[in-house]
Write an enzyme that holds these catalytic residues in place. Structure first.
Site, short mmCIF file in Angstrom:
data_model
loop_
_atom_site.label_atom_id
_atom_site.label_comp_id
_atom_site.label_asym_id
_atom_site.label_seq_id
_atom_site.Cartn_x
_atom_site.Cartn_y
_atom_site.Cartn_z
N HIS A 192 -0.37 -11.98 0.45
CA HIS A 192 -1.21 -10.92 -0.14
C HIS A 192 -1.58 -11.20 -1.60
O HIS A 192 -0.72 -11.26 -2.47
CB HIS A 192 -0.41 -9.60 -0.05
CG HIS A 192 -1.22 -8.37 -0.30
ND1 HIS A 192 -0.72 -7.10 -0.13
CD2 HIS A 192 -2.51 -8.20 -0.70
CE1 HIS A 192 -1.65 -6.22 -0.41
NE2 HIS A 192 -2.75 -6.85 -0.77
N TYR A 227 0.84 -1.21 0.00
CA TYR A 227 0.00 0.00 0.00
C TYR A 227 0.87 1.26 0.00
O TYR A 227 1.55 1.56 0.99
CB TYR A 227 -0.94 0.02 1.21
CG TYR A 227 -1.89 -1.14 1.28
CD1 TYR A 227 -2.36 -1.76 0.12
CD2 TYR A 227 -2.33 -1.64 2.49
CE1 TYR A 227 -3.24 -2.84 0.17
CE2 TYR A 227 -3.22 -2.71 2.56
CZ TYR A 227 -3.66 -3.30 1.40
OH TYR A 227 -4.52 -4.36 1.46
P1 NAD Z 1 -13.31 0.31 1.35
O1 NAD Z 1 -14.47 -0.35 0.75
O2 NAD Z 1 -13.11 0.21 2.81
O3 NAD Z 1 -13.37 1.85 0.88
C1 NAD Z 1 -12.38 2.76 1.22
C2 NAD Z 1 -12.72 4.12 0.62
O4 NAD Z 1 -13.90 4.63 1.24
C3 NAD Z 1 -11.63 5.14 0.88
O5 NAD Z 1 -11.63 6.09 -0.17
C4 NAD Z 1 -12.10 5.80 2.16
O6 NAD Z 1 -11.52 7.06 2.33
C5 NAD Z 1 -13.60 5.86 1.92
N1 NAD Z 1 -14.41 5.91 3.14
C6 NAD Z 1 -14.23 5.28 4.32
N2 NAD Z 1 -15.19 5.58 5.21
C7 NAD Z 1 -16.03 6.41 4.57
C8 NAD Z 1 -17.24 7.06 4.95
N3 NAD Z 1 -17.76 6.90 6.16
N4 NAD Z 1 -17.86 7.85 4.05
C9 NAD Z 1 -17.34 8.02 2.80
N5 NAD Z 1 -16.20 7.44 2.37
C10 NAD Z 1 -15.56 6.64 3.25
O7 NAD Z 1 -12.01 -0.23 0.56
P2 NAD Z 1 -10.51 -0.51 0.97
O8 NAD Z 1 -9.88 0.61 1.70
O9 NAD Z 1 -9.86 -1.01 -0.26
O10 NAD Z 1 -10.61 -1.77 1.94
C11 NAD Z 1 -10.48 -1.69 3.33
C12 NAD Z 1 -9.17 -2.26 3.82
O11 NAD Z 1 -9.17 -3.67 3.67
C13 NAD Z 1 -7.92 -1.77 3.10
O12 NAD Z 1 -7.50 -0.53 3.59
C14 NAD Z 1 -6.98 -2.90 3.38
O13 NAD Z 1 -6.46 -2.77 4.70
C15 NAD Z 1 -7.90 -4.12 3.33
N6 NAD Z 1 -7.94 -4.75 1.97
C16 NAD Z 1 -7.14 -5.83 1.73
C17 NAD Z 1 -7.14 -6.42 0.47
C18 NAD Z 1 -6.24 -7.60 0.24
O14 NAD Z 1 -5.59 -8.09 1.14
N7 NAD Z 1 -6.16 -8.11 -0.97
C19 NAD Z 1 -7.93 -5.93 -0.55
C20 NAD Z 1 -8.76 -4.84 -0.28
C21 NAD Z 1 -8.77 -4.28 1.00
#
Ligand code: NAD
Length: 321
Positions: A126, A61
Site C-alpha cells: 500500500h 482505512y
Molecule cells: P473516489 O474518487 O472513489 O471518491 C469517493 C468519494 O465520493 C466518497 O466521498 C464517496 O462517498 C463519494 N461518492 C461515491 N459515489 C458517489 C456518487 N455517485 N455521487 C456523489 N458522491 C459519490 O475516491 P476513493 O474512495 O478515495 O477511491 C476509491 C477506492 O479506491 C477507495 O475506497 C480505495 O478502496 C481505493 N483507493 C486506493 C488507494 C491506494 O491504494 N493507494 C488510493 C485511493 C483509493
C-alpha cells in the site's frame, strides 16, 4: 429495454474477471464522514446484488474499521466465497509504514481475521512511494510470494500515486511476480496520465485497477473532504465544473464515472461508496454508458473548464530527486 448486466473484465494474466465498477471500501472506515454499520452492510449487499463482485480495502482505512465493516457486509451476503473478489493491502497502517517481511506476514493474518475470510484474492503493498522501493522489490514481494504459496493470498499487487513507482518495481521483479497495479487519481476527467502507462502494463500482462474516478471527492457536488491534498486551483476548478454540471441538470459524478469506465484496458474502476444510493448511482452510470455512450457535449464543456488544471497532481511519498 433490457438493462445490461455490469460488465466483467479480465484482470491481466490472473484469470480473474472483475466487475467494471469496483467497490472501494475506504468510506466504510468513515474516512469521508461517519458511516453506520447498517449502512455499510446494506451498501455491500446492494453492490453485490447489482453485479459488483470486486471489493477493495486496507488495514489503513479508518485504522482497521473498513476491513471490519467489509467483513461484516460480505459475511451477511451468505454466498459462496468464490462469488466475490477481495483485495486488501499491507505496509501502511495508522501507526505508519512498515514494508518489512515480518510485518506484512503478520498483517495478512490480522486482515483475514477482521475480514472473516480464509484468503484474499489480492494483497497489495500500500502506497509504496512512502517506503524504500528496493525493499519492496527485494523483501516485501518475496514475502508475499510465500503467502501465495501458503494459500493466504492468490495474487500480488502494488499501489501508490506517482506513476513511476510502477515501472521501477515491475522492471526489477521477475515476470509474473506482480500480478496487479492499483493506480489512483490518474484516470479521471481532470487527470488521465495513467493512459500513457497502459501499453507497458498490457505488454507485461499486469492487471490494471484504477481507483478514485471522482478524484477522492473533487468530482462530486458535495466536494472533497478537508484532508484532500489538491491545490486550491485544482479544488476550485473542479468545483466550477461541478456547479456548471448542476446548473445544466447533469451530475458531475456520473460523467466522471463514465469517463473512467470508457477505457477497457482498465479492469475495474474502483469508486468509494458508503450508501445504497451511491451504489445505485454508480452502477446506473455504467449501465447508461453501455446503452447510450458518453455525454460528449457536457464532457467537452467540463474538459474546457478543467483545462488550466488538467493533469495537475500533488506530491506523495519520499521525494527522491
Ligand atoms: P473516489 O474518487 O472513489 O471518491 C469517493 C468519494 O465520493 C466518497 O466521498 C464517496 O462517498 C463519494 N461518492 C461515491 N459515489 C458517489 C456518487 N455517485 N455521487 C456523489 N458522491 C459519490 O475516491 P476513493 O474512495 O478515495 O477511491 C476509491 C477506492 O479506491 C477507495 O475506497 C480505495 O478502496 C481505493 N483507493 C486506493 C488507494 C491506494 O491504494 N493507494 C488510493 C485511493 C483509493
Amino acid at each position: 429495454m433490457a438493462v445490461p448486466k455490469l460488465e466483467l473484465r479480465p484482470l491481466g494474466n490472473t484469470g480473474l474477471k472483475l466487475s467494471s465498477v469496483g467497490f472501494g471500501a475506504s468510506p466504510l472506515g468513515s474516512v469521508f464522514g461517519p458511516v453506520s454499520e447498517s449502512d455499510a452492510v446494506a451498501s455491500v449487499r446492494e453492490a453485490f446484488r447489482l453485479g459488483i463482485n470486486f471489493f477493495d480495502t486496507s488495514p489503513y482505512y479508518g485504522g482497521t474499521l473498513s476491513e471490519k465493516m467489509l467483513g461484516k457486509g460480505l459475511k451477511a451476503l451468505g454466498v459462496p466465497r468464490n462469488e466475490y473478489i477481495v483485495s486488501t493491502k499491507c505496509g501502511r497502517y495508522r501507526e505508519g509504514f512498515d514494508f518489512s517481511a515480518e510485518r506484512v506476514t503478520k498483517s495478512i493474518v490480522e486482515s483475514l481475521e477482521r475480514l472473516q475470510l480464509d484468503y484474499v484474492d489480492i494483497l497489495q503493498c500500500h502506497d509504496i512511494e512512502f517506503g524504500s522501493l528496493d525493499q519492496v522489490v527485494n523483501e516485501t514481494i518475496p514475502a508475499l510470494q510465500k503467502l501465495k504459496e501458503a494459500g493466504k493470498i492468490r495474487f500480488i499487487g502494488i499501489t501508490g500515486l506517482p506513476l513511476e513507482i510502477f515501472t521501477y518495481v515491475l522492471d526489477r521483479v521477475p515476470p509474473g511476480t506482480v500480478d496487479v497495479i492499483l493506480s489512483y487519481c490518474h484516470y479521471s476527467i481532470n487527470d488521465s496520465t495513467l493512459e500513457d502507462l497502459l501499453p507497458y502494463l498490457k505488454n507485461k500482462g499486469v492487471g490494471v485497477i484504477s481507483a478514485s474516478p471522482l478524484a477522492m471527492g473533487l468530482l462530486t457536488e458535495l466536494g472533497p473532504p478537508d484532508w484532500h491534498p489538491a491545490s486550491p486551483e485544482l479544488k476550485s476548478g473542479c468545483q466550477a465544473a461541478a456547479v456548471y454540471c448542476k446548473e445544466k441538470g447533469k451530475n458531475i459524478s456520473k460523467l466522471a464515472m463514465q469517463y473512467s469506465l470508457s477505457n477497457k484496458d482498465i479492469s475495474s474502476v474502483l469508486v468509494g461508496m458508503n450508501s445504497v444510493k451511491q451504489v445505485e448511482e454508480n452502477v446506473a452510470a455504467a449501465t447508461e454508458l453501455a446503452l447510450f455512450g458518453k455525454d460528449l457535449e457536457t464532457l467537452s464543456e467540463i474538459e474546457a473548464i478543467l483545462k488550466p488544471v488538467k493533469n495537475q497532481t500533488w506530491p506523495s511519498g519520499i521525494q527522491r530527486s
